[in-house]
Design a protein around this motif. Sequence first.
Motif, short mmCIF file in Angstrom:
data_model
loop_
_atom_site.label_atom_id
_atom_site.label_comp_id
_atom_site.label_asym_id
_atom_site.label_seq_id
_atom_site.Cartn_x
_atom_site.Cartn_y
_atom_site.Cartn_z
N THR A 56 0.86 -1.19 0.00
CA THR A 56 0.00 0.00 0.00
C THR A 56 0.90 1.24 0.00
O THR A 56 2.10 1.14 0.27
CB THR A 56 -0.89 0.09 1.27
OG1 THR A 56 -0.04 0.32 2.40
CG2 THR A 56 -1.72 -1.14 1.51
N GLY A 57 0.27 2.39 -0.24
CA GLY A 57 1.01 3.65 -0.21
C GLY A 57 1.49 3.95 1.21
O GLY A 57 2.59 4.48 1.40
N ALA A 58 0.67 3.64 2.21
CA ALA A 58 1.07 3.91 3.60
C ALA A 58 2.33 3.10 3.94
O ALA A 58 3.24 3.60 4.61
CB ALA A 58 -0.08 3.57 4.55
N ASN A 64 5.36 4.90 2.56
CA ASN A 64 5.79 6.05 3.36
C ASN A 64 6.47 5.62 4.65
O ASN A 64 7.54 6.14 5.01
CB ASN A 64 4.57 6.93 3.70
CG ASN A 64 4.16 7.81 2.53
OD1 ASN A 64 4.91 7.97 1.58
ND2 ASN A 64 2.98 8.37 2.60
N HIS A 108 0.55 13.58 5.74
CA HIS A 108 -0.30 12.44 6.08
C HIS A 108 0.25 11.68 7.29
O HIS A 108 1.45 11.65 7.53
CB HIS A 108 -0.33 11.52 4.84
CG HIS A 108 -1.34 10.44 4.88
ND1 HIS A 108 -1.02 9.13 5.14
CD2 HIS A 108 -2.68 10.47 4.67
CE1 HIS A 108 -2.11 8.39 5.08
NE2 HIS A 108 -3.14 9.18 4.79
N SER A 124 0.82 8.65 7.65
CA SER A 124 1.83 7.61 7.31
C SER A 124 3.23 8.21 7.16
O SER A 124 4.22 7.48 7.09
CB SER A 124 1.44 6.86 6.04
OG SER A 124 1.26 7.76 4.96
N GLU A 159 3.71 16.76 0.27
CA GLU A 159 2.79 16.09 -0.64
C GLU A 159 2.45 17.01 -1.81
O GLU A 159 2.65 18.21 -1.71
CB GLU A 159 1.48 15.74 0.10
CG GLU A 159 1.70 14.78 1.24
CD GLU A 159 0.45 14.55 2.09
OE1 GLU A 159 -0.67 14.82 1.59
OE2 GLU A 159 0.60 14.12 3.23
N SER A 215 -5.02 15.51 1.14
CA SER A 215 -6.32 14.87 0.98
C SER A 215 -7.43 15.50 1.82
O SER A 215 -8.59 15.38 1.47
CB SER A 215 -6.23 13.38 1.25
OG SER A 215 -5.81 13.15 2.56
N ASP A 261 5.19 12.99 -1.82
CA ASP A 261 4.10 12.01 -1.82
C ASP A 261 3.05 12.49 -2.81
O ASP A 261 2.37 13.50 -2.57
CB ASP A 261 3.56 11.93 -0.38
CG ASP A 261 2.31 11.08 -0.27
OD1 ASP A 261 1.55 10.99 -1.23
OD2 ASP A 261 2.07 10.54 0.83
N ALA A 278 0.45 10.65 -3.76
CA ALA A 278 -0.65 9.69 -3.65
C ALA A 278 -1.94 10.23 -4.27
O ALA A 278 -2.64 9.53 -5.00
CB ALA A 278 -0.90 9.34 -2.18
N ASN A 279 -2.22 11.51 -4.00
CA ASN A 279 -3.51 12.07 -4.43
C ASN A 279 -3.48 12.77 -5.78
O ASN A 279 -4.50 13.31 -6.20
CB ASN A 279 -4.01 13.06 -3.36
CG ASN A 279 -4.29 12.36 -2.06
OD1 ASN A 279 -5.07 11.42 -2.01
ND2 ASN A 279 -3.61 12.76 -1.00
N SER A 328 0.38 6.28 -4.73
CA SER A 328 -0.54 5.23 -4.27
C SER A 328 -1.34 4.79 -5.49
O SER A 328 -1.70 5.62 -6.32
CB SER A 328 -1.47 5.80 -3.20
OG SER A 328 -2.60 4.96 -3.06
N SER A 338 -4.27 3.43 -5.04
CA SER A 338 -5.65 3.25 -4.58
C SER A 338 -6.56 4.43 -4.95
O SER A 338 -7.75 4.37 -4.69
CB SER A 338 -5.67 3.01 -3.06
OG SER A 338 -5.23 4.16 -2.38
N LYS A 339 -6.01 5.46 -5.57
CA LYS A 339 -6.82 6.66 -5.83
C LYS A 339 -7.29 6.67 -7.29
O LYS A 339 -8.28 6.05 -7.61
CB LYS A 339 -6.01 7.90 -5.49
CG LYS A 339 -5.25 7.77 -4.15
CD LYS A 339 -6.04 8.25 -2.99
CE LYS A 339 -5.30 8.00 -1.70
NZ LYS A 339 -5.64 8.85 -0.64
N GLY A 385 -1.97 -0.52 -3.62
CA GLY A 385 -0.52 -0.60 -3.72
C GLY A 385 0.12 0.77 -3.68
O GLY A 385 -0.56 1.80 -3.79
#
Length: 424
Positions: A128-130, A133, A166, A168, A210, A214, A239, A241-242, A270, A272-273, A279
């Motif tokens: 995962t992304g977390a 990090n 975040h 994480s 980031e 988020s 990061d 992720a978003n 990430s 997951s977005k 992942g």
Amino acid sequence: MVVATQIIQPTSKNFIPQPIKYSNWPNSAFLESCQSAGYLLDQINIMDGMSGSRIERNGRQLINLAGINILGLQENPEFIEIFCDKTRQYGLATGGSRLTQGVCVPHWLLEQKMNEIWGKNYTLTFGTGALANIGFINAMTAALPVDGQIKIDNRDAVFVLDRDCHWSLWNPTSKLKYGEQLFSFKHNDPDDLEKVLKKINSPKVVVVFETVYSSDGSVAPIGQLLDVCEKYGALSYVDDANGFMIYGERNRPFYEEYLALSRATFIMVSFSKAIGIEGGAISGPAEFVATFEFLSGTALFTATMQPPTAATNLEIINYLQAHPEIMDNYLLRCSQFRQILLDSGFCLNNTPSYINSVYVGKDEVAEQVRRELLELGYCIPIFRYPAVKRNQAVIRLMLNNQHTESDIEKFIQDLKKVRDKYQF
Ligand SMILES: Cc1ncc(COP(=O)(O)O)c(C=O)c1O
């Protein structure tokens, strides 16, 4: 409150086991108070069927504005078919951590793709992304005598984080002493970053921030922050992720901010977005990222991403690259949604990104609003303390590309009714 005490069975051991008193622990009282304040649910929410623009939960159909898989590709039959095909080819699991047997072809191809996207020479994927990090901070602060001459000691590394980073990213730094090995700078503020870096006298500094935050959808001045990192010779960890696969194209918002992103030493994403599966990955210089296999802990001591997950992540990245109009259209719908919310008098976050957060204010009011909207048939997340400052609660609205225009219209009408009742 249920207070359990373990029942002691007679044993053949030569000591009398002490009863474990669960009441010595504060968890039971904590659970009860969290449940009554709405931080934790009295009952687990069980979704029957796919999570997308709609969910069926505890027997009810809800319009879902809480999902982070914004394009809804995880429920697309073609990608489900690809996932099934790759499962037949590679099985359901890699069968251990990366260093024991290795990774499967899909992981390797996904990592090559990420190198190509960011222009880096090494990418490591994580479950995962977390985990990516947490693993990064672990690796960059590692002190480990491995074997004779083989050792690493990064306890002198200094970290400087944007205050709004975040969980994480903040959580794994908790072992570092604030003011010596750990510093923070004002959210998205290059001048404040410079002030902090000026004071640090260390040859090993890592700046962490980031791209898109988020909780309030704010977007970092990426180039300006990286300029400051470069001026002071600091490594940078960004990061994304978003923002991954959402921003960065010339015709999209925040192009200027994103222009510099590939200059970051490390870029984390990430899956997951926008990709909508699961992942995470870190791309960067091989001399660092290759060591993360060993030093992060979150690659070595955990199972590797499922092979069909890696393969489907890659397929979706390729698909979104080949069809940029999908994201363009999604972003257009998000900005129209934002405009309607503004025209309806809602107070929104300043940055017009795809994340629209409606300001509610008082924490208890936000919880009432969540419950009321649930009654009306919507799943919405509220961000309140400790995710944001006390009594600065927001409703974070994530438009899903599968929402219909009438879903949006109906939601806005209902949100107005709830606003009129609770006056936010
Ligand atoms: C900025 C940021 N980084 C990392 C993560 C963790 O990503 P993942 O869901 O892949 O663990 C999130 C998810 O909320 C996030 O918003």
